[in-house]
Structures are given as structure tokens and as C-alpha cells.
Design an enzyme around this catalytic site. Sequence first.
Site, PDB file in Angstrom:
ATOM      1  N   LEU A 381      38.939  52.840  39.945  1.00 23.19           N
ATOM      2  CA  LEU A 381      39.453  54.142  39.505  1.00 23.19           C
ATOM      3  C   LEU A 381      39.085  54.423  38.054  1.00 23.19           C
ATOM      4  O   LEU A 381      38.909  55.579  37.661  1.00 23.19           O
ATOM      5  CB  LEU A 381      40.979  54.177  39.649  1.00 23.19           C
ATOM      6  CG  LEU A 381      41.539  54.080  41.075  1.00 23.19           C
ATOM      7  CD1 LEU A 381      43.050  53.956  41.030  1.00 23.19           C
ATOM      8  CD2 LEU A 381      41.135  55.305  41.887  1.00 23.19           C
ATOM      9  N   GLY A 382      38.988  53.377  37.256  1.00 22.39           N
ATOM     10  CA  GLY A 382      38.655  53.549  35.844  1.00 22.39           C
ATOM     11  C   GLY A 382      38.440  52.205  35.186  1.00 22.39           C
ATOM     12  O   GLY A 382      38.904  51.169  35.662  1.00 22.39           O
ATOM     13  N   GLY A 385      38.267  48.993  27.749  1.00 23.16           N
ATOM     14  CA  GLY A 385      37.947  47.787  27.006  1.00 23.16           C
ATOM     15  C   GLY A 385      38.768  46.587  27.439  1.00 23.16           C
ATOM     16  O   GLY A 385      38.340  45.445  27.307  1.00 23.16           O
ATOM     17  N   GLN A 386      39.981  46.830  27.947  1.00 24.99           N
ATOM     18  CA  GLN A 386      40.868  45.734  28.301  1.00 24.99           C
ATOM     19  C   GLN A 386      40.803  45.339  29.776  1.00 24.99           C
ATOM     20  O   GLN A 386      41.288  44.278  30.142  1.00 24.99           O
ATOM     21  CB  GLN A 386      42.322  46.106  27.940  1.00 24.99           C
ATOM     22  CG  GLN A 386      42.544  46.399  26.469  1.00 24.99           C
ATOM     23  CD  GLN A 386      42.167  45.227  25.586  1.00 24.99           C
ATOM     24  OE1 GLN A 386      42.477  44.080  25.907  1.00 24.99           O
ATOM     25  NE2 GLN A 386      41.492  45.506  24.479  1.00 24.99           N
ATOM     26  N   THR A 388      40.034  46.765  34.237  1.00 26.49           N
ATOM     27  CA  THR A 388      39.606  47.699  35.278  1.00 26.49           C
ATOM     28  C   THR A 388      40.781  48.003  36.195  1.00 26.49           C
ATOM     29  O   THR A 388      41.580  47.125  36.498  1.00 26.49           O
ATOM     30  CB  THR A 388      38.457  47.078  36.098  1.00 26.49           C
ATOM     31  OG1 THR A 388      37.398  46.696  35.209  1.00 26.49           O
ATOM     32  CG2 THR A 388      37.912  48.065  37.114  1.00 26.49           C
ATOM     33  N   VAL A 389      40.861  49.254  36.648  1.00 24.76           N
ATOM     34  CA  VAL A 389      41.912  49.673  37.580  1.00 24.76           C
ATOM     35  C   VAL A 389      41.276  49.963  38.934  1.00 24.76           C
ATOM     36  O   VAL A 389      40.311  50.723  39.034  1.00 24.76           O
ATOM     37  CB  VAL A 389      42.664  50.916  37.064  1.00 24.76           C
ATOM     38  CG1 VAL A 389      43.752  51.322  38.058  1.00 24.76           C
ATOM     39  CG2 VAL A 389      43.294  50.644  35.698  1.00 24.76           C
ATOM     40  N   LYS A 403      45.819  47.074  38.187  1.00 27.55           N
ATOM     41  CA  LYS A 403      45.204  46.921  36.872  1.00 27.55           C
ATOM     42  C   LYS A 403      44.848  45.457  36.651  1.00 27.55           C
ATOM     43  O   LYS A 403      45.713  44.596  36.638  1.00 27.55           O
ATOM     44  CB  LYS A 403      46.180  47.402  35.790  1.00 27.55           C
ATOM     45  CG  LYS A 403      45.648  47.342  34.372  1.00 27.55           C
ATOM     46  CD  LYS A 403      46.706  47.876  33.403  1.00 27.55           C
ATOM     47  CE  LYS A 403      46.250  47.819  31.957  1.00 27.55           C
ATOM     48  NZ  LYS A 403      47.309  48.317  31.036  1.00 27.55           N
ATOM     49  N   ASP A 500      51.690  54.908  21.934  1.00 27.39           N
ATOM     50  CA  ASP A 500      50.300  55.329  22.172  1.00 27.39           C
ATOM     51  C   ASP A 500      50.265  56.571  23.059  1.00 27.39           C
ATOM     52  O   ASP A 500      49.541  56.628  24.058  1.00 27.39           O
ATOM     53  CB  ASP A 500      49.500  54.191  22.812  1.00 27.39           C
ATOM     54  CG  ASP A 500      47.988  54.411  22.698  1.00 27.39           C
ATOM     55  OD1 ASP A 500      47.566  55.242  21.854  1.00 27.39           O
ATOM     56  OD2 ASP A 500      47.234  53.766  23.446  1.00 27.39           O
TER      57      ASP A 500
END
Length: 702
Positions: A381-382, A385-386, A388-389, A403, A500
Site C-alpha cells: 500500500l505504501g 523510510g521506516q 512498508t505497509v 506495517k 507529527d
Amino acid sequence: MGESMLPHGLPLRVVLLCSLVAVFSIVMADEVQTAKSRCSNRCGDLTFSYPFGMNNTGNDCYFEEESYNFLIFCDNSTNPPTPYITDKSTNMQILNISIENHEISIMVFVAKDCYHLSGKTSYNNDPWFNLPIFPISHAKNKFIAVGCDVYATFTGRQGSTYVTGCLSSCDSISDVINGSCSGIGCCETSIPRNVYRYNISVTSYNNHSGVWRFNPCGYAFVAADGFFSFSTDYLYKPRFNKVPIVLDWLIPNEKCDDAKKDTTTYMCRENSKCTDAENGNGYQCHCLEGFQGNPYLQNGCQGVATGIGGIVLLLLCWWLPKYTKRRREAKLKQKFFQRNGGIVLQQRLFSIENNHMEKGKLFALTELDTATNHFNKNRILGQGGQGTVFKGMLPDGTIVAVKKSKVIDIGQVEQFVNEIVILSQINHRNVVKLFGFCLESEVPLLIYEFVPNGTLYQYLHDPDKEFPVSWEMRLRIASEVAGALSYMHSAAAVPVYHSDIKSSNILLNEKYRAKVSDFGASKSITIDQTHLTTMVRGTFGYLDPEYYQTSQFTDKSDVYSFGVVLVELLTVEKPISQLRAEEDRNLASYFIISMEENRLFDVLDKEVLDHGNNEEIIVVSNLAKRCLGLHRRYRPTMKEVAMELERLQSLRNPTVVQQNEEEIDCIRTESCVSSTISMLKQSEAGIELTSMEEDQSLLSPR
């Protein structure tokens, strides 16, 4: 002295015994005939079997019927010699031939379209392929195109002509995602069944004129699945002229029932069976169960003769590695549980008093692996930097977002644990729901509700999004986000600062309702705390300037970030943009100056101007300006912001206020705290118990 053990835990004598059984099996396999007598079956590094053969040892060494043959040419001028198969005009190097799987791997050319600085195409080719008895494997190949201005077509024959292809584009290297062939710099599509011939064409819409500096060539090819992994390096220059492709092979033109009618031409010999080819018009021969060898040769399928003792040893050799693997996996799960913050999470949950924790399920890695189709790249899905989903589906049909961190370090463990604890304390319809987490994988996994319509950032700033965000929708989204933040700041028993807030952390569900997400940087505070002193973290353009100067994060820091989101909704401008003048690159200051100079309506989005109520626009603009005050003491609280936006909503729809007041306060008892802690304990203890049970399994009757 104890018995010698190898690193994987198996006794040395068992390994030696298994090795002897394996050697015996190999010797038996070598005795099985695969080629005709007096026929060569090797060219360079390739060993092949009948019906494939070479013509330098007699015409009977390979299958030939009318215009079809399985002839291999061996080029002895190279070192080592190179095997080829030909389509009467082009020699194609053979990499591998499998009798059992009826596959042949060969090298084929890549189609290229390169652009010259003079404005002319400097190189262009349209490679083609034509082997009538070797259909292209639809299951083991992909059609791939690479480039930032490329349209590639694949024209094939499967009885009739068809055309497929894909389009790949990008404006800069920064747009490209390594490993992804979803259309940005790289695209791919599948190959249909029963295709024997094809040609590939590569074209460019704009002669590469906008991208030639970093992508002077576009190219396309059919290649074995798994051969190509896309990266930005491939945009600068094609790295290969040929690629491997997997073909199926078969005895052509007849199905099994028809072929059996003529025993003089029927190819399947004794101890074999005939099956109709799944890909292409023809049949294939296979040795019967219990036999091995070459089903196309007389006496080619031989029985596998082993005694009862050998069978027992083979079973033992098959079972022991599995047993050792299960023990090793159990120990790894325990190691990962601790490394992924299981102990820290227990301590954090124990330290929270008088709070009702929303239950989060402890998922098994196998469950998530199945849900995401082995974390298939097509489920992404996206990426950030940290991590992948991935999109996943649980056994009950629930769609979730999984996630997965890219790597694991102490800082990421803290964020992982923090997000679980924070989301376990929040139950609000405009905050993304945490379904659970996984602690037994190599990297930690979080499982959320699936929010299908992307982020607010995409709808405001992505030029490909054609769905217009109406003024009514913007006002509702702003009210929903403000309500969620107000709840976190002042309604929850343990106040939470998000830290954030930005449009890319605001998700939109199927009804385009807002869901605040990404709580990795969020902080819980005690009732008597007014601020947190932290290392400055956040997103440039949304960052509270006073927090940046003092390192003191307060609830008013979230207010400032929310003010930037309000301005995004009003202007559809990015928080930081190089397209604006240097003094106006920061959206917050640009907006405030525009208001002070009475130029508000010059900077608003056309959708807002055309369909918004002027009084509402001015109220929201003034509210945004107050949120963006340089000094936090002049900013409103999120509760005041939410009330003001709810008031505007109520003028449009009187039922909105009542609905927003019906939030569930989930932090009233301690029952879920103990429940969540209990699950963590059971997870850790369960790992140890599994190991103990497997230790006893050798002694327990089944």
C-alpha cells in the site's frame, strides 16, 4: 564422551547415514537412462536428454517430425562450448532443459529505444521470437518495461493476434521506488497462455525530451519471473542486451487420446503416462509414481528400488531436519519477542494505572504471512523510510493494513512499543484502530484497520487524483481531525500529544471520513505536566517554531501543526514548496502575510472560492492564523479549535454536534490492561512451552 553434534543440532552419525542414503539414491539415479545409446547429451555446461539431441551423432538422437524438431546446435568455438536452439533465423542460447518439468530456458534480446542529444533516436530495435513448439510459460515469465517516458507493446500469436503492454513514466529519480514495477519508472504485466511467437516494440511519447538527462533509453523484455529486480540504476543505462526466458516444451499438434491411436508415433514409453499440455497444443509424458528417468526412451522409466531399512532411513532423514527446524524457529520466536520489545511493552503496560486498554490481538507470523500472500509486492500500500505497509485479509474476511519495519534497532523498537501503548489508550472513531501486533517475526509488525482511500496529502497535492475535495468535505475533515486531537489532549484519562500531525498522516476511509494515523512519535503525559522536553523531531513545514527553539513540546505544538493542515485545506499548497518565491516557501508564513496584507482571497484554492461560503472561509482562515501564532500562549487549545469547527458544522447540519459528543471513553477500568499483559505473558510462555513439548515428543506416544 558425548556424541558429536553439528551446528544445526543433528547427531553427526545421523548426518553421515543420511549422506550415504543420498549418495545411494544419486548412484541409482545415474543408472537411469536419459539419452539414447551412442548419442551425445552434453554441450559445454548443459546436459540434456532425449527428445533433445545434436546432429553430429546421428539423426535418431533427437525428435523430429515434419517441420518440428528438438535439434541442439553446439558452438565449439567458445570456451566452454555454447548450446543453441534456432528459429531458422536467429540462434538463441540454451541455459537449461528440464525433462521432468518440460521446460527450457533460453536467452532472448531486449527491445531498446534510446534518445540522442541531437533530437534523433540513436538506437531502436524491435526483437521478435518464433519457436512453434515452445510456448512461452505464462506462469514463469513477466513482460517488463523500464523508463520514465516509455510505452511498450507485446504483440503475440495464440491462434489469433493480440496485443498487450504497459506504460511507465516519472518526472525525476526521486519519484522512483526501488523494487516496484507499478508504473513509476518500471511497469510489468503477465503473459497469456499458448503464446508461441511475439515481437516487442518500445516507443516514447515525448522522445525522452523531458527525462533524457537521467533516462536516455527506454527498454522492454520478456524475462523469467524473479530475474529482474528494479532499481534506479537501470534508468541511467540498460545493463543487459539479453535476458532469460522460460519456455514450455511438448510433443506438438495432438492431445493424448489422439496420439495413442498411432503406436508408431506415440512418444510415451512403458511405465509412463500421457497428459495434455496445459500451455499449448500437444501432450507431455511423465514417469509413473515410483519410477524415475526419461519417459520418452525405451526402458527410460525405472523403478526406485530401496529396502524397508532405506525407506525408514529416508523418512528419518526427512523428519529430523523438520524437527530441528521447529525447535530453531521456537527459539527464534522467543529471541524476536524480546528483541521486538515484548519485555519493554509488558513494563510499559504495567506502569499505566487506572486505564482501560483497548484489546490488541497477538498475531502469529504464519497468520500474517497468509493474509498478505507471503508479503507479496503486489499487496504493498505504501513505502517509507521506516518500513512498508501491506494490504492483507484475515481468515474472517477482515481487510487490514500490516506495517512491517525494514530494519530493527533500539529507536524503532521504542517507536513500535510506543505506538502500541498509545493506540491501546485511544478509542475514537477518527483515530485509526490498532487490531494487533506481531512480536515473533524478525522485524515487528503492526496490524491496523484498512483505510482504503489513501491520505489527505494525496487528494490535495497529487496531480493524478482527479477527485475534487469539496469545501464541505474539507470543513468536515478539519472538524474530525480537530475532534480527535481534542479528545487526545483533554478527554483521555492519559493525555496524548501526537507530535507529527500532517496531511500525509490523515487517512480517508471509504466514506472519506478522516482517520489520524502514525503514532510512533506520540507521547503520553501525566495530568500535571505542561510540556515535554525532547530531541526536536517532526516534519519540516509543520514544525512548531517555538518547539524548534526550546525543545519543549506542548499541546499547542500539535495546534500549530493542525493550523498548517488547515491552510493546506484552504489553499491546496504544499507546506514547503520550491515553486513559490524564496520568502514565501514556508506556507504558514506565506498565508499569514497574505492575510495581513488583505490578500487572503488571492491565495485560496479555486474550489474553496467557487463553492465556499465567504463567512465560513473567513472564520476558518482566522482560526488557522490563530493556530499558527509564533508564541504558543496566543494559540487556542485543540478543544477550542474543535468547538469552533463544530459550530460551523452545526450551522450546516445540526446533528453533527450531537454525533461528535457520542465518543466512547474507553479509559475507565483496568480490565483490559491485565488482559493485554496476560496475552503478552501467554505469548512469551507459549514460545517456551512449544519448545518443551517438542523436547518430549520423542518420548510420548502418538
